[in-house]
Scaffold this active site. Structure first.
Site, short mmCIF file in Angstrom:
data_model
loop_
_atom_site.label_atom_id
_atom_site.label_comp_id
_atom_site.label_asym_id
_atom_site.label_seq_id
_atom_site.Cartn_x
_atom_site.Cartn_y
_atom_site.Cartn_z
N CYS A 176 0.87 -1.18 0.00
CA CYS A 176 0.00 0.00 0.00
C CYS A 176 0.91 1.22 0.00
CB CYS A 176 -0.94 -0.02 1.20
SG CYS A 176 -0.10 -0.09 2.80
N GLY A 177 0.55 2.27 0.72
CA GLY A 177 1.40 3.44 0.79
C GLY A 177 2.54 3.28 1.76
#
Length: 346
Positions: free
Chosen positions: A294-295
């Protein structure tokens, strides 16, 4: 096995003690609704590590609070990407009575320049023990409205070998809506420290080199799922962290974490049927190991919890890329695929 109890746990008990223990276990496990029955309250006993449901309703959590408060510990994990909101301030304003606050930026590897990377076993043991949590406790993690960090803390406990951890579905708003009690004001540390032992499961976390090899090998027997928004994945929306390009790793699949949580409520998960459909639509193949990104390793844990809800053995067949896109996109030599229009040349 007796009522799901490993025979090893019963060898030293006399017949009379066995009957008494069995009765106690049956009553206790029934009250908790455990999937495999809890047994001995001993942090060093293999019997104390026992799986519970990954998601727990507010009604169940309140019942545990009222009836089993000595073996259940609540942990507020609230964290916000939008830094105008402060998880610790919200915790002080309203929390489940007796809950501890788990700051994912504080309980992390401070030697890394990357955000909230997994801490060492030693640091995790110290931090969790300081909260009054021991290895035999059933930990219930929750978050405030708009915070999707509870699965990250749930996953962190899992990574360090603690199976008795659940996420409160719907978070603090669901607890309040179900008439659960709250308190506010200054936080008082646990009166006595717990005894928590951490054992890292290296199968559940991977680094950039692992992912790079995965990308270069063509994803053989494994799949890489990205929990960021579709726009960020495609390179059409900016990253929230300044200076990072958007896009995705070659060969990765897009499954925004918003696909497995309720519309407008990131603290509440969709039904199993809806979650299963989301993974199928994303292209996840049964049997392949799922590597989640993800981030910065937070929303990937939402997908991890969703897979656990579906019955996937996350201890063996699911891993999170801890550095995630923040590390990948900021490291020279990382291949990036983007559909963003290329700037016109003169």
């Amino acid at each position: 096995r007796i009522l799901g109890i490993p025979a090893l746990c019963m060898q030293s008990l006399s017949v009379i003690r066995m009957k008494t223990m069995t009765s106690l276990i049956f009553r206790y496990s029934t009250s908790l609704g455990l999937s495999n029955d809890l047994v001995v309250n001993d942090s060093n006993d293999q019997c104390s590590q026992h799986k519970v449901s990954s998601l727990i309703s507010a009604a169940e959590a309140i019942k545990h609070f009222n009836e089993n408060n000595n073996v259940v510990k609540f942990v507020d994990s609230s964290w916000h990407l939008n830094k105008t909101r402060k998880g610790k301030e919200e915790f002080l304003h309203s929390r489940i009575p007796g809950a501890s606050f788990f700051d994912i930026d504080d309980v992390s590897d401070k030697r890394s320049s990357l955000p909230h990377m997994l801490p060492s076993e030693k640091l995790f043991e110290e931090q969790i023990s300081s909260m009054g949590i021991s290895s035999h406790h059933h930990v219930i993690v929750y978050a405030t409205a708009g915070s999707f960090s509870a699965p990250r803390v749930w996953w962190t406990f899992k990574v360090f070998g603690h199976n008795r951890v659940s996420v409160l579905d719907g978070g603090l708003p669901a607890w309040i809506a179900a008439d659960g009690p709250t308190e506010s004001g200054p936080y008082v540390s646990a009166e006595s420290k717990g005894t928590f032992t951490a054992n890292l499961n290296s199968n559940m976390v991977v680094d950039r080199n692992y992912v790079l090899n995965l990308v270069n090998s063509g994803m053989k027997g494994q799949q890489l799922l990205d929990a960021r928004s579709k726009g960020r994945f495609l390179g059409l929306e900016p990253e929230p962290r300044p200076g990072l390009p958007s896009g995705h790793m070659p060969g990765s699949l897009s499954l925004p974490f918003s696909a497995v949580v309720a519309n407008g409520d990131v603290t509440r998960f969709k039904s199993k049927e809806e979650i299963s459909a989301a993974f199928q639509e994303a292209g996840l193949v049964a049997g392949d190991k799922a590597v989640l990104s993800c981030g910065s390793g937070v929303s990937a844990a939402v997908l991890c919890l969703a897979l656990d809800v579906l019955g996937r053995d996350i201890s063996e067949s699911v891993a999170i890329y801890d550095g995630s896109w923040t590390e990948w996109a900021s490291t020279d030599g990382s291949p990036i695929v983007s559909e963003a229009p290329k700037p016109a040349t003169a």
